[in-house]
Every structure is written in structure tokens, then in C-alpha cells.
Design a protein around this motif. Structure first.
Motif, PDB file in Angstrom:
ATOM      1  N   MET A   1      37.027-114.729  32.726  1.00 26.70           N
ATOM      2  CA  MET A   1      37.266-113.350  32.338  1.00 26.70           C
ATOM      3  C   MET A   1      36.594-113.107  30.991  1.00 26.70           C
ATOM      4  N   GLU A   2      35.794-112.072  30.939  1.00 31.49           N
ATOM      5  CA  GLU A   2      35.114-111.693  29.710  1.00 31.49           C
ATOM      6  C   GLU A   2      35.704-110.385  29.210  1.00 31.49           C
ATOM      7  N   LEU A   3      36.213-110.394  27.992  1.00 28.87           N
ATOM      8  CA  LEU A   3      36.881-109.218  27.436  1.00 28.87           C
ATOM      9  C   LEU A   3      35.901-108.396  26.609  1.00 28.87           C
ATOM     10  N   GLY A   4      36.047-107.083  26.699  1.00 29.37           N
ATOM     11  CA  GLY A   4      35.234-106.192  25.893  1.00 29.37           C
ATOM     12  C   GLY A   4      35.670-106.220  24.441  1.00 29.37           C
ATOM     13  N   GLU A   5      34.756-105.834  23.573  1.00 32.55           N
ATOM     14  CA  GLU A   5      35.055-105.836  22.141  1.00 32.55           C
ATOM     15  C   GLU A   5      36.224-104.917  21.808  1.00 32.55           C
ATOM     16  N   ASP A   6      36.331-103.783  22.507  1.00 35.63           N
ATOM     17  CA  ASP A   6      37.423-102.852  22.251  1.00 35.63           C
ATOM     18  C   ASP A   6      38.769-103.461  22.612  1.00 35.63           C
ATOM     19  N   VAL A   7      38.813-104.241  23.691  1.00 36.22           N
ATOM     20  CA  VAL A   7      40.055-104.900  24.102  1.00 36.22           C
ATOM     21  C   VAL A   7      40.446-105.945  23.071  1.00 36.22           C
ATOM     22  N   VAL A   8      39.482-106.765  22.675  1.00 35.25           N
ATOM     23  CA  VAL A   8      39.748-107.815  21.695  1.00 35.25           C
ATOM     24  C   VAL A   8      40.239-107.201  20.386  1.00 35.25           C
ATOM     25  N   ALA A   9      39.584-106.143  19.935  1.00 31.91           N
ATOM     26  CA  ALA A   9      39.986-105.493  18.678  1.00 31.91           C
ATOM     27  C   ALA A   9      41.396-104.937  18.778  1.00 31.91           C
ATOM     28  N   ASP A  10      41.730-104.318  19.912  1.00 30.50           N
ATOM     29  CA  ASP A  10      43.064-103.754  20.083  1.00 30.50           C
ATOM     30  C   ASP A  10      44.127-104.841  20.126  1.00 30.50           C
ATOM     31  N   ILE A  57      46.125-108.824  30.126  1.00 34.96           N
ATOM     32  CA  ILE A  57      46.272-108.959  31.576  1.00 34.96           C
ATOM     33  C   ILE A  57      45.665-107.763  32.289  1.00 34.96           C
ATOM     34  N   ALA A  58      45.918-106.579  31.767  1.00 38.19           N
ATOM     35  CA  ALA A  58      45.364-105.373  32.389  1.00 38.19           C
ATOM     36  C   ALA A  58      43.841-105.415  32.387  1.00 38.19           C
ATOM     37  N   SER A  59      43.259-105.920  31.327  1.00 41.60           N
ATOM     38  CA  SER A  59      41.800-106.009  31.254  1.00 41.60           C
ATOM     39  C   SER A  59      41.268-107.002  32.283  1.00 41.60           C
ATOM     40  N   GLY A  60      41.996-108.097  32.450  1.00 39.22           N
ATOM     41  CA  GLY A  60      41.610-109.073  33.471  1.00 39.22           C
ATOM     42  C   GLY A  60      41.765-108.499  34.867  1.00 39.22           C
ATOM     43  N   ALA A  77      43.653 -97.643  31.732  1.00 40.38           N
ATOM     44  CA  ALA A  77      44.941 -97.067  31.330  1.00 40.38           C
ATOM     45  C   ALA A  77      45.904 -97.058  32.503  1.00 40.38           C
ATOM     46  N   GLN A  78      45.423 -96.716  33.691  1.00 38.97           N
ATOM     47  CA  GLN A  78      46.286 -96.713  34.868  1.00 38.97           C
ATOM     48  C   GLN A  78      46.736 -98.121  35.218  1.00 38.97           C
ATOM     49  N   LEU A  79      45.821 -99.084  35.131  1.00 39.47           N
ATOM     50  CA  LEU A  79      46.191-100.470  35.412  1.00 39.47           C
ATOM     51  C   LEU A  79      47.229-100.977  34.422  1.00 39.47           C
ATOM     52  N   GLU A  80      47.031-100.658  33.149  1.00 43.25           N
ATOM     53  CA  GLU A  80      47.982-101.103  32.129  1.00 43.25           C
ATOM     54  C   GLU A  80      49.342-100.452  32.356  1.00 43.25           C
ATOM     55  N   LYS A  81      49.343 -99.171  32.661  1.00 46.16           N
ATOM     56  CA  LYS A  81      50.601 -98.460  32.916  1.00 46.16           C
ATOM     57  C   LYS A  81      51.306 -99.048  34.134  1.00 46.16           C
ATOM     58  N   LEU A  82      50.558 -99.326  35.171  1.00 45.88           N
ATOM     59  CA  LEU A  82      51.137 -99.917  36.371  1.00 45.88           C
ATOM     60  C   LEU A  82      51.743-101.270  36.070  1.00 45.88           C
ATOM     61  N   PHE A  83      51.029-102.087  35.335  1.00 47.77           N
ATOM     62  CA  PHE A  83      51.548-103.406  35.011  1.00 47.77           C
ATOM     63  C   PHE A  83      52.796-103.316  34.140  1.00 47.77           C
ATOM     64  N   LEU A  84      52.818-102.374  33.208  1.00 48.45           N
ATOM     65  CA  LEU A  84      53.982-102.207  32.331  1.00 48.45           C
ATOM     66  C   LEU A  84      55.226-101.819  33.125  1.00 48.45           C
ATOM     67  N   THR A  85      55.046-101.146  34.244  1.00 44.85           N
ATOM     68  CA  THR A  85      56.218-100.795  35.054  1.00 44.85           C
ATOM     69  C   THR A  85      56.877-102.011  35.648  1.00 44.85           C
ATOM     70  N   LEU A  86      56.138-103.104  35.765  1.00 44.66           N
ATOM     71  CA  LEU A  86      56.694-104.335  36.321  1.00 44.66           C
ATOM     72  C   LEU A  86      57.440-105.162  35.286  1.00 44.66           C
ATOM     73  N   ALA A  87      57.219-104.861  34.027  1.00 40.62           N
ATOM     74  CA  ALA A  87      57.826-105.680  32.960  1.00 40.62           C
ATOM     75  C   ALA A  87      59.268-105.298  32.715  1.00 40.62           C
TER      76      ALA A  87
END
Length: 87
Positions: A1-10, A57-60, A77-87
Motif C-alpha cells: 500500500m502506497e499512501l499519498g502525501e496528503d494522507v501521511v500529513a493528515d 485504513i480508509a486510504s488502503g 471521504a465516503q470510504l472513511e465515513k463507512l468504515f467509521l460506522t463500523l467502529a
């Protein structure tokens, strides 16, 4: 998995925030602060760490579920929101 610079910075920003909160928690404990205040701050640290993990995880997941028919773009954003609903 390769993360974008924006993801890493966040994620780094979120982890640094959590690091500061942990330092604050240690001081609170050393100074004998009220239990309620400590628990509230502890919950905030936990949420900060969870959000950093969810971002990773959402980025992956984005890389795994990107649909070629949509020019390889998934809505992070949708993937992250979806994953957060499982937490």
C-alpha cells in the motif's frame, strides 16, 4: 500500500495532536486533577488515535476498491465515513 502525501500529513498531524494530549494527561495525573477531567481527556486521545488509524485504513481500502470504470477514483471521504460506522 502506497499512501499519498496528503494522507501521511493528515495522519501525522492527528498523531502529533494525540501525542500532545497524552503529555497533558500525564501532567493531569501528576497534578492530581479530577478523575472526570482525566477520563474526558483520555477519551479524546483515544478518538484521535482511532481517527488516525481509520484514515490509514480508509486510504488502503481506497486502493483495493477503486473501480476502473470510474477512472480509478474512489471517494475517500465516503470510504472513511463507512468504515467509521463500523467502529
Amino acid at each position: 500500500m502506497e499512501l499519498g502525501e496528503d494522507v501521511v500529513a493528515d495522519v501525522i498531524k492527528r498523531l502529533r495532536r494525540a501525542q500532545g494530549q497524552v503529555g497533558g494527561l500525564i501532567q493531569m495525573m501528576e497534578n492530581g486533577r479530577d478523575c472526570k477531567d482525566v477520563i474526558i481527556q483520555l477519551a479524546a486521545v483515544s478518538r484521535a488515535l482511532d481517527r488516525a488509524g481509520f484514515k490509514l485504513i480508509a486510504s488502503g481500502l481506497e486502493q483495493c476498491v477503486t473501480d476502473d470504470s470510474e477512472q480509478g477514483v474512489a471517494n475517500r471521504a465516503q470510504l472513511e465515513k463507512l468504515f467509521l460506522t463500523l467502529a
